[in-house]
Structures are given as structure tokens and as C-alpha cells.
Design an enzyme around this catalytic site. Structure first.
Site, PDB file in Angstrom:
ATOM      1  N   LYS A 186      18.024  92.297  23.297  1.00  0.00           N
ATOM      2  CA  LYS A 186      17.205  91.985  22.117  1.00  0.00           C
ATOM      3  C   LYS A 186      16.357  93.166  21.655  1.00  0.00           C
ATOM      4  O   LYS A 186      16.185  93.377  20.451  1.00  0.00           O
ATOM      5  CB  LYS A 186      16.310  90.773  22.403  1.00  0.00           C
ATOM      6  CG  LYS A 186      17.098  89.478  22.583  1.00  0.00           C
ATOM      7  CD  LYS A 186      16.175  88.302  22.844  1.00  0.00           C
ATOM      8  CE  LYS A 186      16.974  87.037  23.111  1.00  0.00           C
ATOM      9  NZ  LYS A 186      16.114  85.867  23.333  1.00  0.00           N
ATOM     10  N   ASP A 212      14.037  82.785  17.864  1.00  0.00           N
ATOM     11  CA  ASP A 212      13.619  82.072  19.073  1.00  0.00           C
ATOM     12  C   ASP A 212      12.366  81.234  18.844  1.00  0.00           C
ATOM     13  O   ASP A 212      12.293  80.068  19.247  1.00  0.00           O
ATOM     14  CB  ASP A 212      13.350  83.066  20.214  1.00  0.00           C
ATOM     15  CG  ASP A 212      14.633  83.625  20.809  1.00  0.00           C
ATOM     16  OD1 ASP A 212      15.670  82.933  20.741  1.00  0.00           O
ATOM     17  OD2 ASP A 212      14.599  84.749  21.341  1.00  0.00           O
TER      18      ASP A 212
END
Length: 277
Positions: free
Chosen positions: A66, A103
Site C-alpha cells: 500500500k 479502507d
């Protein structure tokens, strides 16, 4: 012509993302494929370039990619900029890579819509100061909790992370020993510890009566932290399957401009893992 999407990560064999996006595509009538690729960090740049050069439309990134994806994006959403992490990449009309982090919004939808929790004026404890915590702090603070504590084994990491977000609300970084005598309405586990059967050293009484435990990790069996919540009288103790589906729906919307219904997908995956267990 079938549009191609993928998830990159290492390891990736456990990923439910291909199943989720296949269900979304069927539900919304979209012609797409979505595959999982085992991509170690050192291979990320090459794999990314090859996927998009061959006509790929978008990718999701999971551990440990990420932060690397954040560095490759030409344009960042405001929430990805804050998180310094990207889990969704898309190619825009000019061929530039757009990076987003879904997220936090995925977690918030699962907590507030699916579980019906109100976070305003609540006392929240976030376990862990790594990338998973970084991606969810902004939306949690936007819900205006009374206080949010970030607890981490390395206290300095917790203090540093809290300092990056303290302009958004009341957030404090602490070590686990500082939790004694405090109680929280919601405890979120953003460490990977519980998947290996390990738990952060939480003091007795840290979960308030009627409190909720939520593990960002998920599995076919209850994680160690979900079991801890059940054993310590949590009103609800759940894992992150709902968050996984909700963040995937946000990525799907980014790519396809259609928002799938998540409830039936969560229910189906829950039934499937019960059978697998």
C-alpha cells in the site's frame, strides 16, 4: 471486451477479493475479470507496469504494497494523501494513475450501517500504529468520538501517528501500560497479531460494559481478538469481513461508477466460511 482488474499482495492465496468482485459483477451486469497476483514488494513496480501496459484497468493493493502504491500514483485522493497508503489504483482518461484508499470508508460503513453503531461521543481504542491504523484514523475522527487512543507496543510509533492526525480530533498515542484504569466503548484491532493467535497485552476492565470489539482481520474461524471480546463480555465481537466487502464496493464504484449491494455479498461469504469452518 472484458475489462481486467486484479489484487496484488504477498501472500495473496487467502484473498476473498476475486470472489467478491465476481459477485459484484454478476449483480450489476458488468463484463469484467478480477484475479489475484502474488507480488512481493521488490516485484511491485514491474508487475504494476506490466499489468497496465497490457490493458489492465485497475488494481487493489494489500500487504505489503500500500505504501509503494502511494508512491506510484500520479494523483491522490485526499484520504489517500492523509493515509500515505493506497489500496486502489485506477487509470484516468489521460492515462494517469489515480490512487485512493477505501479502507476507512469501508470500515465506517460496516460499523455504522451494517452493525448500526453510533461513534459520536464514544471512547475508541485503536490497537496498532501501522498501515492499517493509518488508513482508518481520518474517517474515525470525522465521526467525532469523545476520545480516540492509539495503543502500540512501540510507544513512539503510537505518539507519532496520533500527532499526524491530531488536527482532526482528540487522538492520543500511548503504550499498553497507559490503558490501565481506562474503559472504551469500541476496541478496534488493527494489528495482525490475532491471526497468529497472539494478542496485545490489554489490561483487565478495558472494555466498557456494552462495549464492542472489532478485528480488522478476518478468517473462517474467529480470530484470537474476536474470541477475547467474546470472553470479556462484549455486546458484539466481530471480524473485518464486512469491512473487506465494503472497501471492495467503494473500489468497484471508483472503477465502474456503479455501487453494488453489499448486504447479500456479506451474508453469502459468511455462510460460505461457516461451511468451510
Amino acid at each position: 471486451m472484458t475489462d481486467r482488474y486484479a489484487v496484488f499482495g504477498h501472500p495473496i492465496g487467502h484473498s476473498k477479493s476475486p470472489r467478491i468482485h465476481a459477485l459484484f459483477a454478476t449483480q450489476t451486469g458488468q463484463n469484467l475479470s478480477y484475479t489475484a497476483h502474488d507480488v512481493p514488494a521488490e516485484n511491485f513496480d514491474h508487475a504494476l507496469d506490466a499489468f497496465f501496459a497490457s490493458g489492465g484497468k485497475g488494481i487493489n493493493c494489500t500487504v505489503p504494497l500500500k505504501e509503494l502504491a502511494h508512491g506510484r500514483a500520479d494523483i491522490l485522493s485526499e484520504r489517500a494523501e492523509r493515509a500515505k497508503a493506497v489500496n486502489t489504483l485506477a487509470v484516468d482518461e489521460d492515462g494517469r494513475l489515480y490512487g485512493d484508499n477505501t479502507d476507512g470508508v469501508g470500515l465506517l460503513r460496516d460499523l455504522t450501517v451494517n452493525l448500526g453503531l453510533a461513534l459520536q461521543n464514544r471512547r475508541i481504542l485503536l490497537l496498532g500504529a501501522g498501515g492499517a491504523s493509518r488508513g482508518i484514523l481520518q474517517p474515525l475522527l470525522a465521526e467525532q468520538p469523545e476520545r480516540l487512543f492509539v495503543a502500540n507496543r512501540t510507544v513512539e510509533k503510537a505518539i507519532q501517528l496520533a500527532g499526524e492526525f491530531d488536527d482532526l480530533g482528540p487522538v492520543t498515542g500511548v503504550g499498553f501500560d497507559a490503558l490501565s484504569g481506562r474503559q472504551f466503548d469500541l476496541i478496534l484491532n488493527a494489528t495482525a497479531a490475532s491471526l497468529s493467535g497472539d494478542l496485545p497485552p490489554l489490561p483487565a476492565g478495558v472494555l466498557a460494559p456494552g462495549g464492542v470489539c472489532y478485528d480488522l482481520a478476518y478468517g473462517n474461524q474467529p480470530t484470537a481478538f474476536v474470541r477475547w471480546g467474546q470472553e470479556h463480555g462484549a455486546a458484539r465481537s466481530v471480524d473485518g469481513l464486512g469491512m473487506l466487502v465494503e472497501q471492495a464496493a467503494e473500489a468497484f464504484y471508483l472503477w465502474r461508477k456503479l455501487r453494488p449491494e453489499t448486504g447479500p455479498v456479506i451474508a453469502l461469504l459468511d455462510r460460505e466460511r461457516s461451511l468451510a469452518a
